[in-house]
Design a protein around this motif. Structure first.
Motif, PDB file in Angstrom:
ATOM      1  N   GLU A 140       0.814  -1.213   0.000  1.00  0.00           N
ATOM      2  CA  GLU A 140       0.000   0.000   0.000  1.00  0.00           C
ATOM      3  C   GLU A 140       0.848   1.263   0.000  1.00  0.00           C
ATOM      4  O   GLU A 140       0.349   2.348  -0.247  1.00  0.00           O
ATOM      5  CB  GLU A 140      -0.930  -0.001   1.210  1.00  0.00           C
ATOM      6  CG  GLU A 140      -1.925  -1.143   1.189  1.00  0.00           C
ATOM      7  CD  GLU A 140      -2.845  -1.158   2.392  1.00  0.00           C
ATOM      8  OE1 GLU A 140      -2.818  -0.208   3.195  1.00  0.00           O
ATOM      9  OE2 GLU A 140      -3.582  -2.139   2.528  1.00  0.00           O
ATOM     10  N   CYS A 141       2.147   1.121   0.295  1.00  0.00           N
ATOM     11  CA  CYS A 141       3.070   2.261   0.318  1.00  0.00           C
ATOM     12  C   CYS A 141       4.207   1.967  -0.657  1.00  0.00           C
ATOM     13  O   CYS A 141       4.716   0.842  -0.702  1.00  0.00           O
ATOM     14  CB  CYS A 141       3.648   2.460   1.713  1.00  0.00           C
ATOM     15  SG  CYS A 141       2.417   2.666   3.005  1.00  0.00           S
ATOM     16  N   THR A 181      -1.030   4.166  -4.755  1.00  0.00           N
ATOM     17  CA  THR A 181      -1.708   3.360  -3.752  1.00  0.00           C
ATOM     18  C   THR A 181      -2.199   2.093  -4.421  1.00  0.00           C
ATOM     19  O   THR A 181      -2.330   2.029  -5.620  1.00  0.00           O
ATOM     20  CB  THR A 181      -2.922   4.113  -3.143  1.00  0.00           C
ATOM     21  OG1 THR A 181      -3.811   4.478  -4.188  1.00  0.00           O
ATOM     22  CG2 THR A 181      -2.466   5.316  -2.361  1.00  0.00           C
TER      23      THR A 181
END
Length: 191
Positions: free
Chosen positions: A116-117, A191
């Motif tokens: 997600e990062c 994202t």
């Protein structure tokens, strides 16, 4: 029982089966050691036993077996279903690998979560590129970070992905502490 192919493995079976769920490099920085942690699913483990490696399709020896409690490590001569052991890894193992004796078996169930990062690393000292490459490759093999390579750019400038920010913090600390690499993490807006 543990989901496997061709059939589930029961803990009371006599044949030895286990799967690798964690790889850890540099547990002792002065020796650059690498341990593969595995959960025994059935049978009895004996130190220095020869087993079959599903992915490599060859025999490997489970040498230098250890159990860890906090900072203490002790040699393991025997272990049974449900136990977790660490074995010396000369580079044979990856997360999710299955080892066994007897009939061929492959375990399922090692989830890999979508990152997600995202970010890119920028070296403070360009002369440390090899150390950075080695460090990021080993951290990817451990499962701490995932590496994405842009086809038109190649492996020279990879995008790194993690599930949460803490993994980036751990990665940056380990690059500095274990590989003597000072880098800056440029976060990406993906994202």
């Amino acid at each position: 029982s543990k989901a496997a192919e061709p059939a589930a493995v029961e803990p009371f079976e006599n044949r030895f089966t286990a799967f690798v769920f964690k790889i850890q490099d540099n547990m002792d920085k002065s020796h650059r050691d690498r341990m593969a942690f595995m959960r025994i699913c059935s049978g009895k483990f004996e130190r220095d036993m020869d087993v079959k490696h599903f992915r490599l399709e060859k025999s490997v020896r489970l040498a230098h077996s250890k159990q860890f409690v906090a900072q203490d490590r002790s040699t393991v001569d025997e272990a049974y279903a449900g136990d977790i052991i660490g074995v010396h890894d000369p580079g044979h193992f990856k997360i999710g690998d299955t080892v066994f004796t007897g009939p061929k078996v492959k375990f399922y169930g090692i989830p890999q979560f979508s990152p997600e990062c995202f970010g890119k690393l920028r070296l403070k000292d360009p002369m440390k590129r090899k150390q950075l490459q080695k460090g990021t490759e080993q951290l990817c093999e451990e499962g701490l970070v995932q590496m994405f390579v842009q086809p038109h750019v190649g492996a020279q400038d990879p995008v790194l992905g993690v599930v949460g920010q803490l993994q980036f913090d751990v990665m940056m600390f380990r690059l500095t502490d274990e590989y003597n690499v000072e880098a800056v993490l440029d976060r990406l807006p993906f994202t």
